[in-house]
Design a protein around this motif. Structure first.
Motif, mmCIF file in Angstrom:
data_model
loop_
_atom_site.group_PDB
_atom_site.id
_atom_site.type_symbol
_atom_site.label_atom_id
_atom_site.label_comp_id
_atom_site.label_asym_id
_atom_site.label_seq_id
_atom_site.Cartn_x
_atom_site.Cartn_y
_atom_site.Cartn_z
ATOM 1 N N VAL A 353 78.082 -5.271 -3.068
ATOM 2 C CA VAL A 353 77.749 -3.949 -3.615
ATOM 3 C C VAL A 353 76.538 -3.345 -2.906
ATOM 4 O O VAL A 353 76.536 -2.172 -2.536
ATOM 5 C CB VAL A 353 77.498 -4.045 -5.132
ATOM 6 N N ASN A 354 75.503 -4.123 -2.724
ATOM 7 C CA ASN A 354 74.286 -3.656 -2.038
ATOM 8 C C ASN A 354 74.214 -4.334 -0.682
ATOM 9 O O ASN A 354 73.906 -5.524 -0.594
ATOM 10 C CB ASN A 354 73.051 -3.990 -2.864
ATOM 11 N N PRO A 355 74.476 -3.608 0.437
ATOM 12 C CA PRO A 355 74.553 -4.259 1.749
ATOM 13 C C PRO A 355 73.210 -4.656 2.336
ATOM 14 O O PRO A 355 73.166 -5.417 3.300
ATOM 15 C CB PRO A 355 75.237 -3.199 2.620
ATOM 16 N N GLY A 356 72.112 -4.121 1.826
ATOM 17 C CA GLY A 356 70.796 -4.494 2.330
ATOM 18 C C GLY A 356 70.372 -3.792 3.601
ATOM 19 O O GLY A 356 69.190 -3.808 3.953
ATOM 20 N N ILE A 357 71.311 -3.186 4.320
ATOM 21 C CA ILE A 357 71.017 -2.422 5.531
ATOM 22 C C ILE A 357 71.705 -1.066 5.428
ATOM 23 O O ILE A 357 72.453 -0.818 4.478
ATOM 24 C CB ILE A 357 71.490 -3.156 6.805
ATOM 25 N N ALA A 358 71.453 -0.200 6.396
ATOM 26 C CA ALA A 358 72.041 1.139 6.356
ATOM 27 C C ALA A 358 73.566 1.065 6.336
ATOM 28 O O ALA A 358 74.164 0.209 7.006
ATOM 29 C CB ALA A 358 71.580 1.940 7.566
ATOM 30 N N PRO A 359 74.224 1.947 5.564
ATOM 31 C CA PRO A 359 75.684 1.889 5.440
ATOM 32 C C PRO A 359 76.427 1.940 6.770
ATOM 33 O O PRO A 359 77.424 1.237 6.950
ATOM 34 C CB PRO A 359 76.005 3.126 4.582
ATOM 35 N N ALA A 360 75.956 2.762 7.711
ATOM 36 C CA ALA A 360 76.647 2.868 8.995
ATOM 37 C C ALA A 360 76.644 1.537 9.736
ATOM 38 O O ALA A 360 77.608 1.195 10.425
ATOM 39 C CB ALA A 360 76.001 3.957 9.854
ATOM 40 N N ASP A 361 75.566 0.776 9.614
ATOM 41 C CA ASP A 361 75.512 -0.544 10.240
ATOM 42 C C ASP A 361 76.356 -1.545 9.467
ATOM 43 O O ASP A 361 77.026 -2.396 10.060
ATOM 44 C CB ASP A 361 74.063 -1.024 10.322
ATOM 45 N N GLY A 362 76.348 -1.442 8.151
ATOM 46 C CA GLY A 362 77.149 -2.348 7.344
ATOM 47 C C GLY A 362 78.639 -2.207 7.595
ATOM 48 O O GLY A 362 79.397 -3.180 7.489
ATOM 49 N N LYS A 363 79.078 -1.006 7.968
ATOM 50 C CA LYS A 363 80.503 -0.761 8.181
ATOM 51 C C LYS A 363 81.039 -1.420 9.450
ATOM 52 O O LYS A 363 82.242 -1.395 9.703
ATOM 53 C CB LYS A 363 80.767 0.744 8.220
ATOM 54 N N ARG A 364 80.173 -2.020 10.244
ATOM 55 C CA ARG A 364 80.651 -2.750 11.419
ATOM 56 C C ARG A 364 81.398 -4.022 11.018
ATOM 57 O O ARG A 364 82.102 -4.612 11.834
ATOM 58 C CB ARG A 364 79.472 -3.135 12.321
ATOM 59 N N TRP A 365 81.237 -4.448 9.760
ATOM 60 C CA TRP A 365 81.787 -5.716 9.312
ATOM 61 C C TRP A 365 82.961 -5.506 8.358
ATOM 62 O O TRP A 365 82.998 -4.555 7.591
ATOM 63 C CB TRP A 365 80.701 -6.519 8.598
ATOM 64 N N ARG A 366 83.916 -6.427 8.400
ATOM 65 C CA ARG A 366 85.017 -6.400 7.426
ATOM 66 C C ARG A 366 84.485 -6.688 6.029
ATOM 67 O O ARG A 366 84.927 -6.096 5.040
ATOM 68 C CB ARG A 366 86.080 -7.443 7.803
ATOM 69 N N TYR A 367 83.543 -7.633 5.953
ATOM 70 C CA TYR A 367 82.879 -7.959 4.686
ATOM 71 C C TYR A 367 81.406 -8.176 4.976
ATOM 72 O O TYR A 367 81.033 -8.791 5.983
ATOM 73 C CB TYR A 367 83.476 -9.226 4.054
ATOM 74 N N LEU A 368 80.552 -7.673 4.076
ATOM 75 C CA LEU A 368 79.119 -7.924 4.169
ATOM 76 C C LEU A 368 78.587 -8.169 2.769
ATOM 77 O O LEU A 368 78.623 -7.288 1.913
ATOM 78 C CB LEU A 368 78.384 -6.743 4.822
ATOM 79 N N GLY A 369 78.125 -9.394 2.528
ATOM 80 C CA GLY A 369 77.478 -9.746 1.272
ATOM 81 C C GLY A 369 76.000 -9.970 1.513
ATOM 82 O O GLY A 369 75.615 -10.517 2.553
ATOM 83 N N TYR A 370 75.190 -9.577 0.545
ATOM 84 C CA TYR A 370 73.733 -9.617 0.783
ATOM 85 C C TYR A 370 72.974 -9.928 -0.499
ATOM 86 O O TYR A 370 73.357 -9.510 -1.582
ATOM 87 C CB TYR A 370 73.260 -8.264 1.311
ATOM 88 N N LYS A 371 71.881 -10.656 -0.337
ATOM 89 C CA LYS A 371 70.839 -10.772 -1.354
ATOM 90 C C LYS A 371 69.524 -11.070 -0.653
ATOM 91 O O LYS A 371 69.450 -11.947 0.198
ATOM 92 C CB LYS A 371 71.137 -11.884 -2.368
ATOM 93 N N GLY A 372 68.517 -10.329 -1.013
ATOM 94 C CA GLY A 372 67.195 -10.540 -0.453
ATOM 95 C C GLY A 372 66.174 -10.770 -1.540
ATOM 96 O O GLY A 372 66.505 -10.961 -2.712
ATOM 97 N N GLY A 373 64.932 -10.762 -1.136
ATOM 98 C CA GLY A 373 63.837 -10.905 -2.073
ATOM 99 C C GLY A 373 62.551 -10.429 -1.433
ATOM 100 O O GLY A 373 62.382 -10.555 -0.220
ATOM 101 N N SER A 374 61.667 -9.849 -2.240
ATOM 102 C CA SER A 374 60.397 -9.394 -1.680
ATOM 103 C C SER A 374 59.343 -9.307 -2.772
ATOM 104 O O SER A 374 59.654 -9.101 -3.947
ATOM 105 C CB SER A 374 60.549 -8.028 -1.006
#
Length: 424
Positions: A353-374
């Protein structure tokens, strides 16, 4: 650069059109004109709408465009235009040292001026993974990264730096809660649709304002925990699933030194321990072994609550990031991501749901899952991605600095570059 991204991101979110449609030729003309607007001062009053210029006055816009030129050189040409609707699309501008993508939104009514502009991706010219690794190495404090291809035989390590160094990972620990929930569902012990009360509110997040005891499905809590990093959702799930079971997942998923991070603290407990009033308790906790830490948590449960957290005392400076934290190496996080790839089931769409990077960059992938922390002094980013050709990769990185806040946009840019290179 941080100022530019923040300003354009604000416009991209706030000024999205909702009605009408402009002619394709008009949109293409505005896309072509973006090159000249970025190249030199002049023409802003006829290019941008008054709505845009109220948010970003001409002088501020010119400073932002100049900042791009300083960092990437002169704009040379308009590149590809990916039209998403008659009024919205992504326009690439080729600079001397990078290609930058912008979401461009045009008003549907004449004179069809630009109402929204958002920087959504940067590809540096002649970039390579060695340059990215050098950028990681140049970060102050301690930075660590691991990139692996995932297959039936386990991770194949491709690019690494301090990959076996224990790092503070912030909210990345919530992936362990998600993994235990996925395991419990697969085992028939739980269902995603099971309803439990919101029972352990923490100090930040959307659910903090939700009524106490509100009925929540396990799925809705997991979605808030991962996509929004909601602390109340995380603490409620951790304790509902059982800390012992979630702690067991740390070892099950491949953490090499689980005793370094166990037991997994709730967010309320962790930040209560970071409070100045609990300094002695925190020192005792950090020096103890896992079973002793569990006893400390139990004995001091009344003190280690969200009510004890004054977030202002830890909001500006790194606080106990080397002692009261959730610790893992980049390789640990890669192995956790691989466990989720193989066993996550319905957890995988939640991670996407939340790709963690800009949508245009995320669309390079068939699937992108992300979780970060700060938090101050800590940023971590963890990506599970599937390429268009079906190959799976994991990227896990953390940057810790006990002396100062970290430059989050700088780190995000490095991770985006790594992902873009991996996607090629």
């Amino acid at each position: 650069m941080k100022m530019l991204v923040a300003a354009l991101a604000l416009l991209g979110l706030a000024l999205w059109p909702t009605v009408g449609a402009a002619r394709d030729a008009t949109y293409q003309a505005r896309a072509d004109q973006l090159l000249s607007i970025l190249s030199a001062p002049g023409g802003e009053d006829t290019y941008f709408s008054t709505l845009f210029l109220d948010a970003v006055p001409v002088a501020q816009w010119r400073a932002l465009a100049a900042d791009l030129r300083k960092q990437y050189g002169k704009p040379l040409a308009r590149g590809a235009v990916q039209v998403e609707s008659p009024t919205t699309g992504v326009v690439e501008i080729r600079y001397e040292r990078a290609t930058i993508g912008f979401t461009l939104v045009v008003a549907p009514q004449a004179p069809n001026r630009v109402v929204g502009l958002q920087l959504v991706g940067t590809r540096q010219t002649d970039d390579d993974m060695d340059r990215v690794m050098a950028g990681i190495a140049a970060l102050p404090g301690q930075a660590a990264l691991s990139i692996a291809q995932l297959g039936d035989a386990g991770p194949v390590w491709l690019h690494e730096q301090h990959a076996d160094t224990l790092m503070a990972t912030g909210s990345s620990f919530k992936l362990y809660i998600l993994a235990e929930l996925a395991r419990a569902v697969a085992a028939g012990e739980r269902r995603w649709s099971d309803v439990i009360p919101l029972s352990h509110k923490s100090f930040s997040g959307r659910l903090l304002t939700t009524p106490d005891g509100a009925p929540m499905t396990l799925h809705s809590l997991a979605l808030a925990m991962i996509a929004e990093s909601d602390n109340s959702a995380a603490d409620t799930l951790l304790l509902a699933l059982g800390r012992t079971r979630v702690d067991a997942m740390v070892a099950t998923s491949g953490h090499a030194r689980p005793d370094a991070t166990l037991p997994l603290l709730t967010t309320a407990e962790a930040f209560a321990l970071k409070m100045p009033a609990h300094a002695d308790l925190a020192r005792n906790y950090a020096a103890a072994k896992p079973d002793q830490r569990r006893a400390i948590i139990t004995a001091n449960a009344a003190q280690l609550t969200a009510g004890a957290v004054d977030i202002g005392t830890v909001a500006d400076i790194p606080t106990a990031i080397d002692s009261i934290e959730w610790f893992a190496t980049p390789r640990d996080m890669v192995r956790l991501l691989d466990w989720l790839r193989r066993n996550g089931g319905d957890a995988l769409p939640i991670m996407a749901v939340n790709p963690g990077i800009a949508p245009a960059d995320g669309k390079r992938w068939r699937y992108l899952g992300y979780k970060g922390g700060s938090e101050p002094g800590v940023i971590a980013m963890n990506f599970l991605v599937q390429a268009r050709d079906g190959r799976w990769f994991a990227v896990a990185a953390s940057w810790n600095d006990s002396a100062a806040r970290v430059d989050e946009p700088r780190f995000v840019a490095l991770m985006t570059r790594a992902l873009n290179l991996l996607a090629q």
